[in-house]
Motif scaffolding. Structure first.
Motif, PDB file in Angstrom:
ATOM      1  N   ALA A  33      -4.375  37.475 -23.129  1.00 57.78           N
ATOM      2  CA  ALA A  33      -5.257  36.319 -22.931  1.00 57.78           C
ATOM      3  C   ALA A  33      -6.480  36.711 -22.108  1.00 57.78           C
ATOM      4  N   CYS A  34      -6.276  37.521 -21.072  1.00 55.53           N
ATOM      5  CA  CYS A  34      -7.386  37.964 -20.224  1.00 55.53           C
ATOM      6  C   CYS A  34      -8.362  38.844 -20.994  1.00 55.53           C
ATOM      7  N   ILE A  35      -7.833  39.762 -21.805  1.00 55.01           N
ATOM      8  CA  ILE A  35      -8.705  40.652 -22.587  1.00 55.01           C
ATOM      9  C   ILE A  35      -9.542  39.839 -23.576  1.00 55.01           C
ATOM     10  N   GLY A  36      -8.893  38.892 -24.260  1.00 51.81           N
ATOM     11  CA  GLY A  36      -9.625  38.053 -25.198  1.00 51.81           C
ATOM     12  C   GLY A  36     -10.709  37.233 -24.504  1.00 51.81           C
ATOM     13  N   ALA A  37     -10.374  36.672 -23.338  1.00 47.72           N
ATOM     14  CA  ALA A  37     -11.350  35.873 -22.588  1.00 47.72           C
ATOM     15  C   ALA A  37     -12.507  36.730 -22.100  1.00 47.72           C
ATOM     16  N   ALA A  38     -12.207  37.908 -21.546  1.00 44.55           N
ATOM     17  CA  ALA A  38     -13.252  38.800 -21.035  1.00 44.55           C
ATOM     18  C   ALA A  38     -14.192  39.239 -22.150  1.00 44.55           C
ATOM     19  N   LEU A  39     -13.619  39.622 -23.282  1.00 41.37           N
ATOM     20  CA  LEU A  39     -14.432  40.060 -24.408  1.00 41.37           C
ATOM     21  C   LEU A  39     -15.279  38.906 -24.941  1.00 41.37           C
ATOM     22  N   GLY A  40     -14.669  37.720 -25.059  1.00 41.75           N
ATOM     23  CA  GLY A  40     -15.419  36.557 -25.533  1.00 41.75           C
ATOM     24  C   GLY A  40     -16.571  36.195 -24.612  1.00 41.75           C
ATOM     25  N   LEU A  41     -16.333  36.260 -23.294  1.00 38.26           N
ATOM     26  CA  LEU A  41     -17.393  35.930 -22.340  1.00 38.26           C
ATOM     27  C   LEU A  41     -18.522  36.947 -22.391  1.00 38.26           C
ATOM     28  N   ARG A  42     -18.179  38.235 -22.480  1.00 33.91           N
ATOM     29  CA  ARG A  42     -19.212  39.269 -22.555  1.00 33.91           C
ATOM     30  C   ARG A  42     -20.050  39.106 -23.816  1.00 33.91           C
ATOM     31  N   CYS A  43     -19.393  38.793 -24.938  1.00 29.88           N
ATOM     32  CA  CYS A  43     -20.119  38.599 -26.196  1.00 29.88           C
ATOM     33  C   CYS A  43     -21.009  37.369 -26.133  1.00 29.88           C
ATOM     34  N   THR A  44     -20.537  36.317 -25.459  1.00 27.03           N
ATOM     35  CA  THR A  44     -21.350  35.111 -25.315  1.00 27.03           C
ATOM     36  C   THR A  44     -22.578  35.387 -24.462  1.00 27.03           C
ATOM     37  N   VAL A  45     -22.410  36.163 -23.394  1.00 31.23           N
ATOM     38  CA  VAL A  45     -23.545  36.551 -22.551  1.00 31.23           C
ATOM     39  C   VAL A  45     -24.560  37.336 -23.379  1.00 31.23           C
ATOM     40  N   ARG A  46     -24.065  38.277 -24.196  1.00 30.58           N
ATOM     41  CA  ARG A  46     -24.963  39.060 -25.058  1.00 30.58           C
ATOM     42  C   ARG A  46     -25.683  38.143 -26.047  1.00 30.58           C
TER      43      ARG A  46
END
Length: 254
Positions: free
Chosen positions: A18-31
């Motif tokens: 869950a943490c990996i998915g959230a971290a990746l999703g947040l980084r992609c949203t920032v990009r």
């Protein structure tokens, strides 16, 4: 019922996913928010698939530890795959609402509500895929609480995507989001009660090890590989800095 038949292994591993998915999703949203055109769309698609995949993988890794005395447990394959598609599509709707809306506050509310209901739908679709000897009942109050947690967690995730930029802050936010998603899952599971009806008949569907485990491993690998790609790809600021550094060199050459 046992929600951790393998001890702390499945709860801990599901939290990590869950943490990996959230971290990746947040980084992609920032990009995405610093990009335009096709690039923004692609980053948002990656964010939606990462968050949706991470939530789904978290749910079913946790379900590997779910056991009920007196009955085997199997999973309806089409319904289980449908739950994955629902997670990605509805999370995608919320992420795109935030990524393209001019009214960020309104998009945050609508996106959080849509995404949260999508997460809850994924969870209960996944539960509907359970096949066992007996009947499954739900405590309406706990179900309502789990849906509320899902909506709050989704809204917080989208807010973080809009407002948190630094890698350290994204990491902290992803840890909090992982805890929120895990809380939603186990709140939903505590709403469940099973009345077992012993039977020697074979159950339809696939066992967790036949279907859920290989699929979870595959999706987990996707998350790790995509995380590596995102970590290694330059940000918009890094590309601008690189371009600025090259201009004096080109000018000197001429």
């Amino acid at each position: 019922m046992d929600h951790a038949a393998f001890g702390w292994l499945t709860p801990l591993l599901s939290y990590v996913m869950a943490c990996i998915g959230a971290a990746l999703g947040l980084r992609c949203t920032v990009r995405a928010l610093s990009a335009t055109g096709r690039s923004r769309r692609n980053w948002l698609l990656t964010a939606a698939s990462a968050i949706g995949t991470g939530i789904w993988t978290m749910h079913f890794v946790a379900m590997l530890g779910f056991a009920t005395t007196g009955t085997e447990i199997r999973y309806d394959v089409p319904l289980t795959i449908l739950s994955l598609l629902v997670a990605m599509i509805v999370v995608g709707a919320g992420v795109f609402a935030v990524g393209y809306s001019r009214d960020r506050a309104r998009a945050l509310v609508l996106g959080g509500l849509t995404t949260g209901l999508g997460v809850a739908s994924m969870h209960y679709l996944g539960m509907a895929a359970l096949r066992l000897h007996g009947t499954v009942h739900y405590d309406p109050l706990m179900v309502g609480l789990s849906v509320l947690i899902a909506v709050v967690a989704a809204t917080a995730a989208l807010w973080a995507g809009l407002n948190i930029k630094s890698p350290v802050a994204v990491t902290v936010a992803s840890l909090v989001m992982g805890a929120a998603v895990s809380s939603m899952h186990y709140t939903g599971m505590f709403a469940v009660s099973v009345h077992v009806t012993p039977s020697g008949a074979s159950l339809p569907g696939a066992t967790a090890m036949q279907f859920i485990f290989p699929l979870a491993v595959g999706l987990g690998s996707y998350l790790f590989l995509t995380s590596a790609f995102v970590a290694l790809s330059p940000t918009a600021g890094e590309r601008e800095a690189s371009a600025s550094a090259q201009r004096p060199v080109e000018s000197a050459a001429h």
